[in-house]
Design a protein around this motif. Structure first.
Motif, PDB file in Angstrom:
ATOM      1  N   ALA A 264     -10.481  -8.385  27.753  1.00 46.36           N
ATOM      2  CA  ALA A 264      -9.223  -8.614  28.466  1.00 46.36           C
ATOM      3  C   ALA A 264      -8.718 -10.041  28.299  1.00 46.36           C
ATOM      4  O   ALA A 264      -7.537 -10.299  28.508  1.00 46.36           O
ATOM      5  N   VAL A 265      -9.584 -10.964  27.909  1.00 38.95           N
ATOM      6  CA  VAL A 265      -9.139 -12.350  27.724  1.00 38.95           C
ATOM      7  C   VAL A 265      -8.320 -12.513  26.440  1.00 38.95           C
ATOM      8  O   VAL A 265      -7.227 -13.082  26.486  1.00 38.95           O
ATOM      9  N   PRO A 266      -8.758 -12.034  25.270  1.00 42.26           N
ATOM     10  CA  PRO A 266      -7.957 -12.302  24.063  1.00 42.26           C
ATOM     11  C   PRO A 266      -6.838 -11.300  23.792  1.00 42.26           C
ATOM     12  O   PRO A 266      -5.900 -11.629  23.080  1.00 42.26           O
ATOM     13  N   ILE A 267      -6.905 -10.092  24.342  1.00 39.69           N
ATOM     14  CA  ILE A 267      -5.923  -9.073  23.960  1.00 39.69           C
ATOM     15  C   ILE A 267      -4.503  -9.418  24.411  1.00 39.69           C
ATOM     16  O   ILE A 267      -3.566  -9.347  23.606  1.00 39.69           O
ATOM     17  N   PRO A 268      -4.246  -9.798  25.676  1.00 39.05           N
ATOM     18  CA  PRO A 268      -2.855 -10.131  26.038  1.00 39.05           C
ATOM     19  C   PRO A 268      -2.252 -11.280  25.225  1.00 39.05           C
ATOM     20  O   PRO A 268      -1.115 -11.144  24.751  1.00 39.05           O
ATOM     21  N   PRO A 269      -2.974 -12.395  25.005  1.00 40.66           N
ATOM     22  CA  PRO A 269      -2.356 -13.427  24.152  1.00 40.66           C
ATOM     23  C   PRO A 269      -2.097 -12.964  22.720  1.00 40.66           C
ATOM     24  O   PRO A 269      -1.099 -13.358  22.113  1.00 40.66           O
ATOM     25  N   LEU A 270      -2.978 -12.112  22.196  1.00 43.03           N
ATOM     26  CA  LEU A 270      -2.751 -11.602  20.841  1.00 43.03           C
ATOM     27  C   LEU A 270      -1.551 -10.663  20.797  1.00 43.03           C
ATOM     28  O   LEU A 270      -0.790 -10.666  19.828  1.00 43.03           O
ATOM     29  N   LEU A 271      -1.379  -9.846  21.847  1.00 42.45           N
ATOM     30  CA  LEU A 271      -0.196  -8.990  21.900  1.00 42.45           C
ATOM     31  C   LEU A 271       1.085  -9.820  21.938  1.00 42.45           C
ATOM     32  O   LEU A 271       2.072  -9.502  21.288  1.00 42.45           O
ATOM     33  N   ILE A 272       1.048 -10.897  22.726  1.00 39.62           N
ATOM     34  CA  ILE A 272       2.228 -11.764  22.819  1.00 39.62           C
ATOM     35  C   ILE A 272       2.486 -12.471  21.494  1.00 39.62           C
ATOM     36  O   ILE A 272       3.625 -12.612  21.056  1.00 39.62           O
ATOM     37  N   LYS A 273       1.409 -12.892  20.829  1.00 38.26           N
ATOM     38  CA  LYS A 273       1.559 -13.657  19.583  1.00 38.26           C
ATOM     39  C   LYS A 273       2.001 -12.778  18.420  1.00 38.26           C
ATOM     40  O   LYS A 273       2.845 -13.187  17.615  1.00 38.26           O
ATOM     41  N   TRP A 274       1.427 -11.591  18.281  1.00 36.01           N
ATOM     42  CA  TRP A 274       1.652 -10.783  17.093  1.00 36.01           C
ATOM     43  C   TRP A 274       2.776  -9.768  17.228  1.00 36.01           C
ATOM     44  O   TRP A 274       3.144  -9.127  16.247  1.00 36.01           O
ATOM     45  N   THR A 275       3.282  -9.553  18.418  1.00 34.42           N
ATOM     46  CA  THR A 275       4.362  -8.578  18.605  1.00 34.42           C
ATOM     47  C   THR A 275       5.536  -9.261  19.291  1.00 34.42           C
ATOM     48  O   THR A 275       5.513 -10.448  19.563  1.00 34.42           O
ATOM     49  N   ASN A 276       6.565  -8.499  19.571  1.00 32.03           N
ATOM     50  CA  ASN A 276       7.718  -9.021  20.294  1.00 32.03           C
ATOM     51  C   ASN A 276       7.578  -8.835  21.798  1.00 32.03           C
ATOM     52  O   ASN A 276       8.556  -8.985  22.527  1.00 32.03           O
ATOM     53  N   ILE A 277       6.403  -8.498  22.261  1.00 32.21           N
ATOM     54  CA  ILE A 277       6.178  -8.257  23.681  1.00 32.21           C
ATOM     55  C   ILE A 277       6.030  -9.601  24.402  1.00 32.21           C
ATOM     56  O   ILE A 277       5.325 -10.489  23.940  1.00 32.21           O
ATOM     57  N   THR A 278       6.688  -9.737  25.533  1.00 32.32           N
ATOM     58  CA  THR A 278       6.537 -10.932  26.368  1.00 32.32           C
ATOM     59  C   THR A 278       5.396 -10.702  27.354  1.00 32.32           C
ATOM     60  O   THR A 278       4.812  -9.616  27.404  1.00 32.32           O
ATOM     61  N   TRP A 279       5.109 -11.711  28.176  1.00 33.66           N
ATOM     62  CA  TRP A 279       4.049 -11.542  29.161  1.00 33.66           C
ATOM     63  C   TRP A 279       4.448 -10.489  30.190  1.00 33.66           C
ATOM     64  O   TRP A 279       3.587  -9.818  30.763  1.00 33.66           O
ATOM     65  N   ARG A 280       5.746 -10.310  30.404  1.00 33.68           N
ATOM     66  CA  ARG A 280       6.200  -9.261  31.325  1.00 33.68           C
ATOM     67  C   ARG A 280       5.905  -7.877  30.744  1.00 33.68           C
ATOM     68  O   ARG A 280       5.534  -6.956  31.458  1.00 33.68           O
TER      69      ARG A 280
END
Length: 194
Positions: free
Chosen positions: A162-178
């Motif tokens: 759970a620690v690396p997946i959200p930052p990687l999603l934000i970095k590699w996709t157009n998904i924001t933290w929201r």
């Protein structure tokens, strides 16, 4: 020397010119005698700390406190109300809080949501142990011990993922933290439904 060009330590010249934000640091030798004094500059203005680091430190404190409070309250509440009921209720609370976090617009609102998520997530381990104990508590073949072992490994692996997946999603996709909060909300809802 190493003290002269540091923003926190100053030479005698910078100390004498700016005594309002500096103090003297005593340095002792191995006999306990005062060897010399070093001018030590102390940050006194809050503007020297960035808003993001202040927010992160407040968030870490509040999250740690709410986790500890949740373990204190929920550890006994599991025995009184029941582990399965509380898992469903707190899972829905996590889902709703993540949904609210997705739409929050202030830093205080985000901290309150994160504190509520930590409080609700603190029920997971006590409830898992109670459920394992009710199913395998009377068994003598080691099922309860194996269940606690596997559950603890799954908990640690989930936390580590759970620690690396959200930052990687934000970095590699157009998904924001929201968007990541929305995905987590839907994942929590699916976990409650299943």
């Amino acid at each position: 020397s190493e003290w002269n060009d540091s923003p926190y330590y100053g030479s005698d010249n910078s100390f004498s010119s700016g005594t309002s934000n500096a103090t003297l640091l005593e340095v002792y030798d191995n006999r306990g005698q005062t060897k010399f004094w070093i001018p030590f500059h102390i940050r006194t203005k809050s503007s020297s700390i960035s808003e993001s680091s202040a927010f992160a430190s407040r968030l870490a404190i509040i999250a740690t406190f709410s986790t500890a409070l949740g373990k204190f309250i929920n550890g006994t509440l599991v025995d009184v109300v029941g582990a399965r009921r509380l898992l469903l209720l707190y899972g829905l609370c996590i889902c709703c809080t993540l949904f609210v976090l997705r739409h929050v617009t202030t830093s205080n609102g985000a901290m309150i949501c994160c504190a509520a998520i930590e409080f609700c997530a603190s029920i997971l381990w006590p409830a898992a142990v109670v459920i394992l104990g009710s199913h395998y508590g009377n068994e003598t073949d080691g099922r309860f011990e194996r269940g606690v072992y596997v559950t603890s490994i799954a908990s640690r692996c989930g936390s580590l993922l759970a620690v690396p997946i959200p930052p990687l999603l934000i970095k590699w996709t157009n998904i924001t933290w929201r968007g990541v909060a929305g995905i987590a909300s839907m994942t929590s809802l699916f976990g409650v439904i299943i």
